[in-house]
Design a protein around this motif. Structure first.
Motif, PDB file in Angstrom:
ATOM      1  N   ILE A 123       0.843  -1.353  -0.067  1.00  0.00           N
ATOM      2  CA  ILE A 123      -0.055  -0.220  -0.103  1.00  0.00           C
ATOM      3  C   ILE A 123       1.053   1.286  -0.018  1.00  0.00           C
ATOM      4  CG2 ILE A 123      -0.527  -0.017   2.500  1.00  0.00           C
ATOM      5  CD1 ILE A 123      -3.276   1.101   1.983  1.00  0.00           C
ATOM      6  N   ALA A 124       0.670   2.219  -0.832  1.00  0.00           N
ATOM      7  CA  ALA A 124       1.404   3.295  -1.141  1.00  0.00           C
ATOM      8  C   ALA A 124       0.745   4.537  -1.024  1.00  0.00           C
ATOM      9  CB  ALA A 124       2.160   3.323  -2.614  1.00  0.00           C
ATOM     10  N   THR A 126       2.170   7.114   1.713  1.00  0.00           N
ATOM     11  CA  THR A 126       3.278   7.851   2.284  1.00  0.00           C
ATOM     12  C   THR A 126       4.033   8.523   0.994  1.00  0.00           C
ATOM     13  OG1 THR A 126       3.394   6.847   4.334  1.00  0.00           O
ATOM     14  CG2 THR A 126       5.281   8.545   3.886  1.00  0.00           C
ATOM     15  N   ALA A 130       4.593  13.946   2.394  1.00  0.00           N
ATOM     16  CA  ALA A 130       3.494  13.870   3.191  1.00  0.00           C
ATOM     17  C   ALA A 130       3.509  12.449   3.735  1.00  0.00           C
ATOM     18  CB  ALA A 130       2.407  14.082   2.455  1.00  0.00           C
ATOM     19  N   PHE A 156       9.064   4.909   1.547  1.00  0.00           N
ATOM     20  CA  PHE A 156       8.829   3.872   2.788  1.00  0.00           C
ATOM     21  C   PHE A 156       7.915   2.829   2.420  1.00  0.00           C
ATOM     22  CE2 PHE A 156       9.511   8.320   5.459  1.00  0.00           C
ATOM     23  CZ  PHE A 156      10.752   8.218   5.223  1.00  0.00           C
ATOM     24  N   SER A 158       6.609  -0.646   2.382  1.00  0.00           N
ATOM     25  CA  SER A 158       6.723  -2.101   2.797  1.00  0.00           C
ATOM     26  C   SER A 158       6.359  -2.910   1.591  1.00  0.00           C
ATOM     27  CB  SER A 158       6.135  -2.398   4.060  1.00  0.00           C
ATOM     28  OG  SER A 158       6.421  -1.413   5.132  1.00  0.00           O
ATOM     29  N   LYS A 203      17.387   0.305   6.128  1.00  0.00           N
ATOM     30  CA  LYS A 203      16.823   0.678   7.365  1.00  0.00           C
ATOM     31  C   LYS A 203      17.663   0.218   8.599  1.00  0.00           C
ATOM     32  CE  LYS A 203      12.885  -1.863   6.920  1.00  0.00           C
ATOM     33  NZ  LYS A 203      13.220  -2.619   5.636  1.00  0.00           N
ATOM     34  N   THR A 211      11.616  -2.396   1.798  1.00  0.00           N
ATOM     35  CA  THR A 211      11.056  -1.164   2.012  1.00  0.00           C
ATOM     36  C   THR A 211      11.635  -0.254   0.858  1.00  0.00           C
ATOM     37  OG1 THR A 211      11.145  -1.195   4.538  1.00  0.00           O
ATOM     38  CG2 THR A 211      10.271   0.925   3.300  1.00  0.00           C
ATOM     39  N   VAL A 360      10.491   1.242  15.152  1.00  0.00           N
ATOM     40  CA  VAL A 360       9.829   1.898  14.275  1.00  0.00           C
ATOM     41  C   VAL A 360       8.170   1.701  14.667  1.00  0.00           C
ATOM     42  CG1 VAL A 360       9.158  -0.143  12.591  1.00  0.00           C
ATOM     43  CG2 VAL A 360       9.706   2.280  11.639  1.00  0.00           C
ATOM     44  N   ILE A 363       6.540   5.116  14.966  1.00  0.00           N
ATOM     45  CA  ILE A 363       6.202   5.824  13.846  1.00  0.00           C
ATOM     46  C   ILE A 363       5.306   5.263  12.931  1.00  0.00           C
ATOM     47  CG2 ILE A 363       7.746   6.732  12.198  1.00  0.00           C
ATOM     48  CD1 ILE A 363      10.112   6.235  13.854  1.00  0.00           C
ATOM     49  N   TYR A 364       5.630   4.002  12.417  1.00  0.00           N
ATOM     50  CA  TYR A 364       4.549   3.816  11.320  1.00  0.00           C
ATOM     51  C   TYR A 364       3.065   3.310  11.773  1.00  0.00           C
ATOM     52  CZ  TYR A 364       5.670  -1.325  11.820  1.00  0.00           C
ATOM     53  OH  TYR A 364       6.011  -2.663  12.204  1.00  0.00           O
ATOM     54  N   GLU A 369       1.942  10.267  17.962  1.00  0.00           N
ATOM     55  CA  GLU A 369       1.404  11.399  18.082  1.00  0.00           C
ATOM     56  C   GLU A 369       0.183  11.676  17.383  1.00  0.00           C
ATOM     57  OE1 GLU A 369       4.686  11.029  16.997  1.00  0.00           O
ATOM     58  OE2 GLU A 369       5.447  11.350  19.120  1.00  0.00           O
ATOM     59  N   ILE A 370       0.085  11.084  16.232  1.00  0.00           N
ATOM     60  CA  ILE A 370      -1.346  11.122  15.487  1.00  0.00           C
ATOM     61  C   ILE A 370      -2.509  10.483  16.319  1.00  0.00           C
ATOM     62  CG2 ILE A 370      -2.549  10.525  13.356  1.00  0.00           C
ATOM     63  CD1 ILE A 370      -0.489  13.339  13.392  1.00  0.00           C
ATOM     64  N   THR A 373      -3.866  12.441  18.721  1.00  0.00           N
ATOM     65  CA  THR A 373      -4.696  13.374  18.374  1.00  0.00           C
ATOM     66  C   THR A 373      -6.100  12.904  18.109  1.00  0.00           C
ATOM     67  OG1 THR A 373      -3.911  13.213  15.906  1.00  0.00           O
ATOM     68  CG2 THR A 373      -2.985  15.049  17.249  1.00  0.00           C
TER      69      THR A 373
HETATM   70  C1  LIG Z   1       9.886   0.852   8.251  1.00  0.00           C
HETATM   71  C2  LIG Z   1       8.741   1.875   7.696  1.00  0.00           C
HETATM   72  C3  LIG Z   1       7.511   1.007   6.952  1.00  0.00           C
HETATM   73  C4  LIG Z   1       6.586   1.885   6.285  1.00  0.00           C
HETATM   74  N1  LIG Z   1       5.571   1.279   5.441  1.00  0.00           N
HETATM   75  C5  LIG Z   1       4.586   2.093   4.892  1.00  0.00           C
HETATM   76  C6  LIG Z   1       3.944   1.444   3.756  1.00  0.00           C
HETATM   77  O1  LIG Z   1       3.926   0.169   3.626  1.00  0.00           O
HETATM   78  N2  LIG Z   1       3.050   2.344   3.162  1.00  0.00           N
HETATM   79  C7  LIG Z   1       3.025   3.845   3.715  1.00  0.00           C
HETATM   80  O2  LIG Z   1       2.233   4.382   2.627  1.00  0.00           O
HETATM   81  N3  LIG Z   1       3.641   4.202   4.371  1.00  0.00           N
HETATM   82  C8  LIG Z   1       4.559   3.528   5.214  1.00  0.00           C
HETATM   83  N4  LIG Z   1       5.601   4.040   5.900  1.00  0.00           N
HETATM   84  C9  LIG Z   1       5.418   5.449   6.271  1.00  0.00           C
HETATM   85  C10 LIG Z   1       5.029   5.768   7.826  1.00  0.00           C
HETATM   86  O3  LIG Z   1       3.409   5.483   7.763  1.00  0.00           O
HETATM   87  C11 LIG Z   1       5.293   7.170   8.001  1.00  0.00           C
HETATM   88  O4  LIG Z   1       6.578   7.328   7.895  1.00  0.00           O
HETATM   89  C12 LIG Z   1       4.473   7.768   9.224  1.00  0.00           C
HETATM   90  O5  LIG Z   1       3.119   7.840   8.779  1.00  0.00           O
HETATM   91  C13 LIG Z   1       4.725   9.190   9.667  1.00  0.00           C
HETATM   92  O6  LIG Z   1       5.066   9.987   8.491  1.00  0.00           O
HETATM   93  P1  LIG Z   1       6.390  10.781   8.186  1.00  0.00           P
HETATM   94  O7  LIG Z   1       7.508   9.975   8.210  1.00  0.00           O
HETATM   95  O8  LIG Z   1       6.368  11.699   6.971  1.00  0.00           O
HETATM   96  O9  LIG Z   1       6.717  11.533   9.447  1.00  0.00           O
HETATM   97  P2  LIG Z   1       6.047  13.303   9.471  1.00  0.00           P
HETATM   98  O10 LIG Z   1       4.600  13.272   9.219  1.00  0.00           O
HETATM   99  O11 LIG Z   1       6.861  14.235   8.824  1.00  0.00           O
HETATM  100  O12 LIG Z   1       6.118  13.489  11.086  1.00  0.00           O
HETATM  101  C14 LIG Z   1       7.319  13.743  11.740  1.00  0.00           C
HETATM  102  C15 LIG Z   1       6.910  13.710  13.388  1.00  0.00           C
HETATM  103  O13 LIG Z   1       6.286  14.669  13.506  1.00  0.00           O
HETATM  104  C16 LIG Z   1       5.159  14.247  14.236  1.00  0.00           C
HETATM  105  N5  LIG Z   1       3.835  14.815  13.829  1.00  0.00           N
HETATM  106  C17 LIG Z   1       3.430  15.113  12.611  1.00  0.00           C
HETATM  107  N6  LIG Z   1       2.105  15.709  12.740  1.00  0.00           N
HETATM  108  C18 LIG Z   1       1.933  16.094  13.951  1.00  0.00           C
HETATM  109  C19 LIG Z   1       1.068  16.887  14.548  1.00  0.00           C
HETATM  110  N7  LIG Z   1      -0.041  17.379  14.064  1.00  0.00           N
HETATM  111  N8  LIG Z   1       0.943  16.808  15.953  1.00  0.00           N
HETATM  112  C20 LIG Z   1       1.953  16.363  16.720  1.00  0.00           C
HETATM  113  N9  LIG Z   1       3.215  15.582  16.024  1.00  0.00           N
HETATM  114  C21 LIG Z   1       3.062  15.495  14.400  1.00  0.00           C
HETATM  115  C22 LIG Z   1       5.065  12.716  13.817  1.00  0.00           C
HETATM  116  O14 LIG Z   1       4.213  12.099  14.936  1.00  0.00           O
HETATM  117  C23 LIG Z   1       6.493  12.237  13.774  1.00  0.00           C
HETATM  118  O15 LIG Z   1       6.917  12.044  15.171  1.00  0.00           O
HETATM  119  C24 LIG Z   1       6.454   3.202   6.604  1.00  0.00           C
HETATM  120  C25 LIG Z   1       7.497   3.942   7.483  1.00  0.00           C
HETATM  121  C26 LIG Z   1       8.520   2.910   7.913  1.00  0.00           C
HETATM  122  C27 LIG Z   1       9.589   3.800   8.605  1.00  0.00           C
END
Ligand SMILES: Cc1cc2nc3c(=O)[nH]c(=O)nc-3n(C[C@H](O)[C@H](O)[C@H](O)COP(=O)(O)OP(=O)(O)OC[C@H]3O[C@@H](n4cnc5c(N)ncnc54)[C@H](O)[C@@H]3O)c2cc1C
Length: 379
Positions: A123-124, A126, A130, A156, A158, A203, A211, A360, A363-364, A369-370, A373
């Motif tokens: 699933i894509a 991110t 964004a 990112f 998976s 990673k 990934t 991780v 984070i994922y 934090e989300i 909210t």
């Molecule tokens: C190993 C791995 C596998 C993944 N697999 C997938 C996948 O298969 N498909 C996919 O689509 N994505 C995938 N992701 C992406 C993952 O879902 C995102 O990394 C995650 O949603 C956070 O987005 P970001 O990395 O852009 O961080 P950002 O959105 O830039 O956030 C950075 C930090 O700020 C915080 N933050 C952001 N907004 C707010 C707010 N309003 N209030 C408080 N804190 C906030 C976040 O919590 C985080 O700590 C993967 C990530 C990793 C590391």
């Protein structure tokens, strides 16, 4: 305390999954970690065993199993290592979009291959710009005759390299207000012209899980690959993400249990000052605290699973489970590694891998934090 969630037939299934993994995954797992990939043959074996999309209806080749069987699969795979999380992603996070929002033709066309292991799912959502703010995605898909022209970049992802079918979140109406009303979901097949994969990302943990970055450049996707209706993608994701959060809580809970099990073994053998570590009072207290947190996590996670099985709304509870359990598992990782002393920092000891892999989870699947909210909105 006996775990009430599992009945006799579930325990039989659990034993079968465990012995399958003991034979087909455990002996090779270190090699997969080194090679940074779970081989495709393993997916085919999973298909033959009925461990892929067991929830799918029989008419498509599934067994119509209830979620408890998916829970067992997720738990047993996580026990081998979090690098196998791609299977839960395929079964519980992506296939349900097709099952719930796909047309009969789409299901007939794709589900049998997802069940046999011929088609691996990703699933894509991110993008480089964004992640948490999904409404800000920039990938677009504009209708052109009987196709959509898809342009954009994802990161990112998976199963990004091994996948055959990618569910892509994109904007079919970038001007829509509010922005979420312009988001749609479409399935893009491997080898579609204009769809390329970037590097396999390097990673800090979960090494056997691939990934990747994905690129779409004037990629022509047949209009029949649209899932559900145009402009409803965000709504479909909001409905489906609680299950993803629950699955992350389930696998993190198992990781915490496994880390404590390893640490109890180690502190029972390792001696300091003439006694096993486990007999020193401070260490007993630390272990007792970890055990207490793990039992609390287990109790709540099982309760949320029960709610999901009963069809209750568990949107808030899945967010609570996701943030609390993933942070608890990280506390457990820190303490368990500490209790291994210098050996804990060595790769021969499984705690080193757990420590890297668990990081991780806050984070994922929606960052913690989300999650907060989402919970705060209900207060
Ligand atoms: C190993 C791995 C596998 C993944 N697999 C997938 C996948 O298969 N498909 C996919 O689509 N994505 C995938 N992701 C992406 C993952 O879902 C995102 O990394 C995650 O949603 C956070 O987005 P970001 O990395 O852009 O961080 P950002 O959105 O830039 O956030 C950075 C930090 O700020 C915080 N933050 C952001 N907004 C707010 C707010 N309003 N209030 C408080 N804190 C906030 C976040 O919590 C985080 O700590 C993967 C990530 C990793 C590391």
């Amino acid at each position: 305390m006996k775990r009430r969630l599992l009945e006799e037939e579930h325990r039989i299934f659990q034993t079968a999954v465990r012995s399958f993994l003991d034979k087909e995954a455990v002996p090779y797992f270190d090699q997969w970690e080194e090679e940074r990939m779970v081989p495709r043959e393993f997916w085919i074996k999973l298909g033959k065993q009925g461990y892929l999309c067991p929830q799918a209806a029989e008419q498509y080749g599934g067994i119509g199993a209830d979620f408890i069987y998916n829970v067992i699969i997720n738990e047993e795979f996580a026990r081998v290592g979090l690098g196998l999380m791609g299977v839960g992603l395929h079964n519980d996070i992506i296939a349900p979009y097709l099952e719930t929002y796909g047309s009969t033709e789409q299901k007939e066309h794709w589900l049998p291959k997802c069940i046999s292991g011929e088609s691996i799912l990703a699933i894509a959502m991110t993008e480089p710009g964004a992640g948490s703010d999904l409404q800000a995605i920039k990938t677009t898909a504009f209708r052109d005759g009987d196709s959509y022209i898809l342009n954009g970049q994802k990161t990112f992802i998976s199963n990004g390299i091994c996948s055959d079918l990618v569910l892509v979140a994109c904007k079919t109406d970038p001007k829509a207000q509010p922005a979420y009303k312009g988001i749609s979901l479409m399935l893009v097949e491997r080898d579609t012209p204009g769809f390329t994969r970037g590097r396999k990302m390097d990673k800090m943990g979960m090494h056997s899980q691939d990934t990747a970055e994905l690129f779409f450049e004037d990629c022509r996707v047949p209009a029949e690959n649209l899932i559900g209706e145009e402009g409803k993608g965000f709504y479909y994701m909001m409905n489906s993400l609680p299950r993803e959060r629950l699955v992350t809580a389930i696998t993190s809970q198992v990781a915490a249990e496994e880390m404590l099990r390893e640490t109890l073994e180690y502190t029972g053998i390792r001696k300091a000052f003439g006694r096993p570590l486990k007999d020193q009072q401070h260490i007993q207290f630390t272990l007792a605290e970890l055990k207490s947190e793990i039992v609390l996590g287990r109790t709540f996670v099982d309760r949320v699973i029960e709610a999901y099985l009963a069809g209750e709304d568990m949107g808030t509870e899945s967010s609570i489970a996701k943030w609390w359990v993933t942070e608890m598992a990280n506390r457990v990782a820190y303490q368990c590694l500490q209790l291994h002393g210098g050996y804990g920092y060595m790769e021969e000891y499984p705690i080193a891998r757990w420590y890297r892999d668990i990081r991780v989870t806050p984070i994922y699947a929606g960052s913690n934090e989300i999650m907060k909210t989402i919970i705060a909105r209900t207060l």
